[in-house]
Scaffold this motif. Structure first.
Motif, PDB file in Angstrom:
ATOM      1  N   PRO A 165      -0.439  -6.197   2.734  1.00 58.90           N
ATOM      2  CA  PRO A 165      -1.717  -6.867   3.003  1.00 58.90           C
ATOM      3  C   PRO A 165      -1.472  -8.294   3.501  1.00 58.90           C
ATOM      4  O   PRO A 165      -0.493  -8.939   3.144  1.00 58.90           O
ATOM      5  CB  PRO A 165      -2.414  -6.885   1.646  1.00 58.90           C
ATOM      6  N   GLN A 194       1.719   1.646   9.748  1.00 61.04           N
ATOM      7  CA  GLN A 194       0.545   0.876   9.347  1.00 61.04           C
ATOM      8  C   GLN A 194       0.336   0.940   7.844  1.00 61.04           C
ATOM      9  O   GLN A 194      -0.022  -0.039   7.208  1.00 61.04           O
ATOM     10  CB  GLN A 194      -0.706   1.411  10.076  1.00 61.04           C
ATOM     11  N   ALA A 195       0.606   2.122   7.263  1.00 54.90           N
ATOM     12  CA  ALA A 195       0.426   2.284   5.828  1.00 54.90           C
ATOM     13  C   ALA A 195       1.373   1.409   5.033  1.00 54.90           C
ATOM     14  O   ALA A 195       1.065   0.989   3.926  1.00 54.90           O
ATOM     15  CB  ALA A 195       0.613   3.753   5.441  1.00 54.90           C
ATOM     16  N   MET A 239       0.857  -1.188   0.000  1.00 54.73           N
ATOM     17  CA  MET A 239       0.000   0.000   0.000  1.00 54.73           C
ATOM     18  C   MET A 239       0.893   1.238   0.000  1.00 54.73           C
ATOM     19  O   MET A 239       1.756   1.398   0.878  1.00 54.73           O
ATOM     20  CB  MET A 239      -0.903   0.028   1.232  1.00 54.73           C
ATOM     21  N   ASP A 289      -7.421  -8.126   6.838  1.00 56.67           N
ATOM     22  CA  ASP A 289      -7.146  -6.771   7.323  1.00 56.67           C
ATOM     23  C   ASP A 289      -7.843  -5.714   6.480  1.00 56.67           C
ATOM     24  O   ASP A 289      -7.573  -4.520   6.608  1.00 56.67           O
ATOM     25  CB  ASP A 289      -5.637  -6.528   7.314  1.00 56.67           C
ATOM     26  N   ASN A 290      -8.697  -6.173   5.543  1.00 58.26           N
ATOM     27  CA  ASN A 290      -9.471  -5.294   4.667  1.00 58.26           C
ATOM     28  C   ASN A 290      -8.618  -4.613   3.605  1.00 58.26           C
ATOM     29  O   ASN A 290      -9.083  -3.690   2.933  1.00 58.26           O
ATOM     30  CB  ASN A 290     -10.256  -4.251   5.464  1.00 58.26           C
ATOM     31  N   LYS A 291      -7.384  -5.035   3.457  1.00 57.36           N
ATOM     32  CA  LYS A 291      -6.535  -4.482   2.415  1.00 57.36           C
ATOM     33  C   LYS A 291      -6.611  -5.354   1.162  1.00 57.36           C
ATOM     34  O   LYS A 291      -6.905  -6.546   1.233  1.00 57.36           O
ATOM     35  CB  LYS A 291      -5.087  -4.402   2.891  1.00 57.36           C
ATOM     36  N   THR A 292      -6.331  -4.724   0.014  1.00 55.11           N
ATOM     37  CA  THR A 292      -6.406  -5.424  -1.266  1.00 55.11           C
ATOM     38  C   THR A 292      -5.019  -5.864  -1.728  1.00 55.11           C
ATOM     39  O   THR A 292      -4.072  -5.070  -1.722  1.00 55.11           O
ATOM     40  CB  THR A 292      -7.033  -4.524  -2.336  1.00 55.11           C
ATOM     41  N   LYS A 326      -9.234  -9.490  -1.185  1.00 51.05           N
ATOM     42  CA  LYS A 326      -9.333  -8.661   0.026  1.00 51.05           C
ATOM     43  C   LYS A 326      -8.987  -9.522   1.214  1.00 51.05           C
ATOM     44  O   LYS A 326      -9.543 -10.609   1.406  1.00 51.05           O
ATOM     45  CB  LYS A 326     -10.734  -8.078   0.188  1.00 51.05           C
TER      46      LYS A 326
END
Length: 385
Positions: free
Chosen positions: A40, A35-36, A12, A116-119, A113
Motif C-alpha cells: 500500500p 499488482q496484488a 496485501m 491507492d485505496n489499499k489498507t 487507507k
C-alpha cells in the motif's frame, strides 16, 4: 534513551484466483499478480516506536500517515482501556489527549487507507518510565484564599530537587492585572514566586504546577500536578519604627490605625524586633510561648499574628502594659494592649506586609518565609532559568 520512529507497510496477500490466473499464462495474469503484491502507498509511523522503553508519561503519543488517511487508531493500556486521543482535521495524525501511567505497557493499533485505496496497518507496544521515587509537591496559597499584598506563591517538594530547571519550567503564574515577578529557589525543596513590588489590590491569581511526569533527577519524578486560584485583598501595610514605640497600619497608603507598642529590647540584638519586611504568616486567637532560656514556659497570649519563623509575633501582652508605648522590653515580639491587638487581629490577612526599621539587628534569611528580605536583583539571581 534513544527512540526510533518505526515505519510500517502492510502487504496485501494474493488470493487463490490471482494464483490460478498467473499459472494459466493468459494475458494480464502476471500484471494482476504483480499488482496484488505491491505494498500500500499509505505509510504509518508511530512515536514512540515499537518496543521503546522508559517513555515519558506526559509526552503525547502520535500516529501519523503519509499518502493516506487514518481510519482507525487505538491506544490501550495493560487492562485494555483506551487512551483518549484526537484526529487532526485532515485525518493524517492522531494524538493522545491524556497523560499515561508510570511503569505501564501500552499497545497501539491503527489502520489507514491510501491513495491507492489499499489498507495499511500498524501494531506495536511500548513501556513508560518507572520512577525510583514519586515526589509529592504542595502549593500555597490554597484555593479560594484571600491574602495580603506581600503574599508569595510557594511550591514545596517532599524531597530535594536536583534538576531545579525542569521543575521550574513546569510552573506558570497568570494574573488578572499585569504583574512583574519571578521564581527563586529558597532551598532544594522550595521555590517561591513573588512580585517585584507588592501585589496590586484585588488581583486574581491562577497558578499551575504541571509536575506529573517531570524528572527531578536521580530517578525521582513528580507525583501529581497541583493548581491554585486565589485573590489578593485590600492593600494593608504595617510599619513599625522601633524607637517610636508605635505600630502604624496603612490602607492604600493612608494611616488608619496607630497603636502604642513595646518591641524587642534595644540593648540586646538577640532580643531586637529585627529590621526587614516580613509577612503575617498565621492568625492565632491564642498562642502558647515558651523560652526556658529567658525564664518562661506555657505563657498564653491573645490575638497573635506570627510574622516570622524566627519567633516574632504581633500579640497582646497586658503583663507588659506599663511599657507599651514607652519602652522596648519584649524578647522580639511586638506587644500591644489587648483591645488594640484584637482590633489589629480582626483587620489582618495572611500575607500582609510588616515593615520594621530602627533596630540594631536584621531579620535572618534562614526562614522559609523570607521573600521580602532579599532585594530584587538577588531574588532574580536565585531562579534556575
Amino acid at each position: 534513551m534513544i527512540e526510533r520512529r518505526t515505519v510500517f507497510r502492510a502487504a496485501m496477500a494474493a488470493g487463490s484466483a490471482g494464483l490460478l490466473a498467473a499459472c494459466s499464462g493468459q494475458t494480464g495474469g502476471t500484471a494482476e499478480v504483480n499488482q496484488a503484491h505491491v505494498p500500500p502507498k499509505a505509510q504509518l509511523t508511530a512515536d514512540p516506536a515499537v518496543n521503546t522503553k522508559d517513555v515519558s508519561v506526559v509526552k503525547p503519543v502520535t500516529v501519523t500517515v503519509k499518502e493516506g488517511t487514518l481510519t482507525e487508531v487505538k491506544l490501550t493500556n495493560a487492562d485494555g482501556a483506551e487512551v483518549k486521543g484526537e484526529l487532526n482535521p485532515e485525518k493524517t495524525t492522531w494524538t493522545s489527549a491524556e497523560p499515561l501511567g508510570y511503569g505501564k505497557t501500552y499497545t497501539y493499533s491503527a489502520k489507514a487507507k491510501g491513495s491507492d485505496n489499499k489498507t495499511a496497518e500498524l501494531t506495536g507496544s511500548f513501556a513508560t518510565v518507572t520512577p525510583a521515587r514519586e515526589v509529592r509537591a504542595t502549593l500555597n496559597p490554597v484555593d479560594h484564599a484571600e491574602v495580603g499584598v506581600a503574599m508569595p506563591i510557594s511550591v514545596k517538594f517532599a524531597e530535594a530537587v536536583t534538576d531545579r530547571a525542569a521543575a521550574q519550567r513546569a510552573l506558570t503564574v497568570e494574573t488578572s492585572t499585569e504583574v512583574e515577578g519571578a521564581w527563586a529557589w529558597l532551598s532544594d525543596r522550595q521555590v517561591d514566586w513573588r512580585p517585584k513590588e507588592y501585589w496590586p489590590a484585588n488581583t486574581q491569581v491562577n497558578v499551575s504546577a504541571k509536575l506529573y511526569g517531570v524528572h527531578y533527577g536521580n530517578g525521582a519524578y513528580g507525583k501529581a500536578d497541583v493548581t491554585t486560584t486565589f485573590t489578593i485583598g485590600r492593600n494593608q501595610v504595617v510599619k513599625v519604627h522601633t524607637p517610636e514605640h508605635r505600630m502604624r497600619v496603612y490602607r492604600d497608603g493612608n494611616e488608619i490605625a496607630n497603636y502604642p507598642c513595646s518591641n524587642g529590647k534595644d540593648a540586646d540584638p538577640n532580643l531586637n524586633t529585627p529590621n526587614g519586611t516580613v509577612i503575617v504568616m498565621t492568625r492565632e486567637p491564642t498562642s502558647i510561648f515558651d523560652n526556658e532560656r529567658y525564664g518562661y514556659t506555657d505563657l498564653e497570649k491573645k490575638w497573635c499574628c506570627r510574622i516570622s519563623n524566627h519567633g516574632e509575633y504581633i500579640h497582646e501582652n497586658e503583663e507588659n502594659r506599663a511599657n507599651i508605648g514607652k519602652a522596648n522590653t519584649s524578647h522580639g515580639c511586638i506587644n500591644l494592649l489587648e483591645a488594640d491587638a484584637k482590633a489589629y487581629f480582626d483587620s489582618a490577612l495572611i500575607g500582609d506586609p510588616v515593615e520594621v526599621t530602627g533596630s540594631k539587628a536584621n531579620f535572618p534569611t534562614t526562614s522559609d518565609v523570607m521573600d521580602w528580605l532579599l532585594d530584587w536583583e538577588t531574588w532574580k539571581s536565585m531562579s534556575a532559568l
